[in-house]
Write a protein that holds these residues in place. Structure first.
Motif, PDB file in Angstrom:
ATOM      1  N   GLN A   1       0.845  -1.195   0.000  1.00 46.71           N
ATOM      2  CA  GLN A   1       0.000   0.000   0.000  1.00 46.71           C
ATOM      3  C   GLN A   1       0.878   1.243   0.000  1.00 46.71           C
ATOM      4  O   GLN A   1       1.956   1.248   0.593  1.00 46.71           O
ATOM      5  CB  GLN A   1      -0.887   0.002   1.242  1.00 46.71           C
ATOM      6  CG  GLN A   1      -1.843   1.184   1.304  1.00 46.71           C
ATOM      7  CD  GLN A   1      -2.755   1.086   2.517  1.00 46.71           C
ATOM      8  OE1 GLN A   1      -2.396   0.541   3.551  1.00 46.71           O
ATOM      9  NE2 GLN A   1      -3.946   1.631   2.386  1.00 46.71           N
ATOM     10  N   ASP A   2       0.382   2.267  -0.675  1.00 48.17           N
ATOM     11  CA  ASP A   2       1.016   3.574  -0.543  1.00 48.17           C
ATOM     12  C   ASP A   2      -0.039   4.664  -0.467  1.00 48.17           C
ATOM     13  O   ASP A   2      -1.183   4.463  -0.873  1.00 48.17           O
ATOM     14  CB  ASP A   2       2.049   3.857  -1.645  1.00 48.17           C
ATOM     15  CG  ASP A   2       1.464   4.005  -3.039  1.00 48.17           C
ATOM     16  OD1 ASP A   2       0.255   4.252  -3.197  1.00 48.17           O
ATOM     17  OD2 ASP A   2       2.233   3.879  -4.015  1.00 48.17           O
TER      18      ASP A   2
ATOM     19  N   THR B   1      -2.025  -1.422  -3.387  1.00 43.18           N
ATOM     20  CA  THR B   1      -3.157  -0.527  -3.234  1.00 43.18           C
ATOM     21  C   THR B   1      -2.592   0.880  -3.086  1.00 43.18           C
ATOM     22  O   THR B   1      -1.462   1.067  -2.643  1.00 43.18           O
ATOM     23  CB  THR B   1      -4.026  -0.891  -2.013  1.00 43.18           C
ATOM     24  OG1 THR B   1      -3.262  -0.709  -0.831  1.00 43.18           O
ATOM     25  CG2 THR B   1      -4.544  -2.311  -2.118  1.00 43.18           C
ATOM     26  N   SER B   2      -3.363   1.878  -3.480  1.00 41.28           N
ATOM     27  CA  SER B   2      -2.839   3.237  -3.464  1.00 41.28           C
ATOM     28  C   SER B   2      -3.971   4.237  -3.262  1.00 41.28           C
ATOM     29  O   SER B   2      -5.055   4.070  -3.812  1.00 41.28           O
ATOM     30  CB  SER B   2      -2.122   3.539  -4.783  1.00 41.28           C
ATOM     31  OG  SER B   2      -1.545   4.824  -4.761  1.00 41.28           O
ATOM     32  N   THR B   3      -3.681   5.249  -2.479  1.00 40.19           N
ATOM     33  CA  THR B   3      -4.595   6.360  -2.307  1.00 40.19           C
ATOM     34  C   THR B   3      -3.828   7.635  -2.617  1.00 40.19           C
ATOM     35  O   THR B   3      -2.739   7.853  -2.077  1.00 40.19           O
ATOM     36  CB  THR B   3      -5.132   6.421  -0.862  1.00 40.19           C
ATOM     37  OG1 THR B   3      -5.816   5.203  -0.583  1.00 40.19           O
ATOM     38  CG2 THR B   3      -6.060   7.599  -0.663  1.00 40.19           C
ATOM     39  N   THR B   4      -4.378   8.458  -3.497  1.00 46.71           N
ATOM     40  CA  THR B   4      -3.764   9.732  -3.828  1.00 46.71           C
ATOM     41  C   THR B   4      -4.663  10.844  -3.328  1.00 46.71           C
ATOM     42  O   THR B   4      -5.863  10.844  -3.598  1.00 46.71           O
ATOM     43  CB  THR B   4      -3.553   9.853  -5.353  1.00 46.71           C
ATOM     44  OG1 THR B   4      -2.726   8.766  -5.785  1.00 46.71           O
ATOM     45  CG2 THR B   4      -2.890  11.170  -5.715  1.00 46.71           C
TER      46      THR B   4
ATOM     47  N   HIS C   1       4.305   6.744 -10.766  1.00 48.06           N
ATOM     48  CA  HIS C   1       3.886   5.573  -9.992  1.00 48.06           C
ATOM     49  C   HIS C   1       3.994   4.317 -10.853  1.00 48.06           C
ATOM     50  O   HIS C   1       4.547   3.293 -10.426  1.00 48.06           O
ATOM     51  CB  HIS C   1       2.452   5.788  -9.493  1.00 48.06           C
ATOM     52  CG  HIS C   1       2.034   4.899  -8.387  1.00 48.06           C
ATOM     53  ND1 HIS C   1       1.419   3.685  -8.601  1.00 48.06           N
ATOM     54  CD2 HIS C   1       2.128   5.038  -7.036  1.00 48.06           C
ATOM     55  CE1 HIS C   1       1.150   3.124  -7.435  1.00 48.06           C
ATOM     56  NE2 HIS C   1       1.561   3.923  -6.469  1.00 48.06           N
TER      57      HIS C   1
ATOM     58  N   PHE D   1       4.199   4.302   2.897  1.00 37.88           N
ATOM     59  CA  PHE D   1       4.116   2.949   2.357  1.00 37.88           C
ATOM     60  C   PHE D   1       3.885   1.936   3.474  1.00 37.88           C
ATOM     61  O   PHE D   1       4.271   2.160   4.617  1.00 37.88           O
ATOM     62  CB  PHE D   1       5.432   2.563   1.661  1.00 37.88           C
ATOM     63  CG  PHE D   1       5.855   3.501   0.580  1.00 37.88           C
ATOM     64  CD1 PHE D   1       5.490   3.281  -0.737  1.00 37.88           C
ATOM     65  CD2 PHE D   1       6.632   4.611   0.878  1.00 37.88           C
ATOM     66  CE1 PHE D   1       5.888   4.153  -1.738  1.00 37.88           C
ATOM     67  CE2 PHE D   1       7.030   5.488  -0.119  1.00 37.88           C
ATOM     68  CZ  PHE D   1       6.657   5.258  -1.432  1.00 37.88           C
TER      69      PHE D   1
ATOM     70  N   ILE E   1       5.047  10.575   0.199  1.00 36.54           N
ATOM     71  CA  ILE E   1       4.442   9.256   0.000  1.00 36.54           C
ATOM     72  C   ILE E   1       4.788   8.350   1.183  1.00 36.54           C
ATOM     73  O   ILE E   1       5.963   8.199   1.525  1.00 36.54           O
ATOM     74  CB  ILE E   1       4.940   8.578  -1.297  1.00 36.54           C
ATOM     75  CG1 ILE E   1       4.821   9.515  -2.497  1.00 36.54           C
ATOM     76  CG2 ILE E   1       4.153   7.285  -1.547  1.00 36.54           C
ATOM     77  CD1 ILE E   1       5.452   8.970  -3.777  1.00 36.54           C
TER      78      ILE E   1
ATOM     79  N   VAL F   1      -0.224   8.714  -1.425  1.00 39.87           N
ATOM     80  CA  VAL F   1       0.474   9.780  -2.139  1.00 39.87           C
ATOM     81  C   VAL F   1      -0.227  11.100  -1.839  1.00 39.87           C
ATOM     82  O   VAL F   1      -1.426  11.238  -2.099  1.00 39.87           O
ATOM     83  CB  VAL F   1       0.474   9.502  -3.659  1.00 39.87           C
ATOM     84  CG1 VAL F   1       1.286  10.550  -4.396  1.00 39.87           C
ATOM     85  CG2 VAL F   1       0.986   8.092  -3.963  1.00 39.87           C
TER      86      VAL F   1
END
Length: 133
Positions: free
Chosen positions: A76-77, A105-108, A95, A125, A123, A79
């Protein structure tokens, strides 16, 4: 019994704000928001999104190396981006370039500002040490 192993870059800010760059609890590594700073902890690449990405990846690599893990073990990260509408395409491209076929998984999140003047990006992680490298 679960042990906790923390890692620091030994730069300014860590002691003043009371945080570690990463903490490993069991098989999980929680990595603090990485930003564009040099080895002395000085913020660099003000207002340069690409430069900030490159330095973030370099600082992240120090954390990953400490724990003997790779980017493929990041699950997961998060941003945080200043002026997201203007920077969204560049963020997505950076990315994709960094992670390749690996898909954490990622949330910006678009934000008004970050800690340093000219800081456009931070960022954090989470990684799992038991996943294939």
């Amino acid at each position: 019994m679960t042990t906790i192993d923390s890692y620091s870059h030994d730069v300014s800010g860590e002691k003043e704000f009371g945080f570690a760059q990463a903490v490993k609890v069991g098989d999980t590594v929680y990595i603090s928001g990485q930003l564009s700073h040099d080895g002395a902890g000085e913020f660099i690449h003000a207002d340069d999104l690409d430069g900030q990405f490159q330095q973030i990846w370099a600082n992240l690599q120090k954390v990953l190396d400490h724990y003997g893990i790779t980017r493929n073990q990041i699950v997961q990260d998060g941003v945080f981006v200043v002026n997201l509408p203007e920077n969204a395409a560049a963020v997505a491209a950076a990315h994709l370039a960094y992670f390749g076929d690996h898909r954490p998984t990622s949330t910006t999140v678009g934000v008004d500002s970050l800690f340093f003047p000219g800081q456009l990006l931070e960022i954090n992680f989470i990684a799992n040490t038991t996943l294939p490298a």
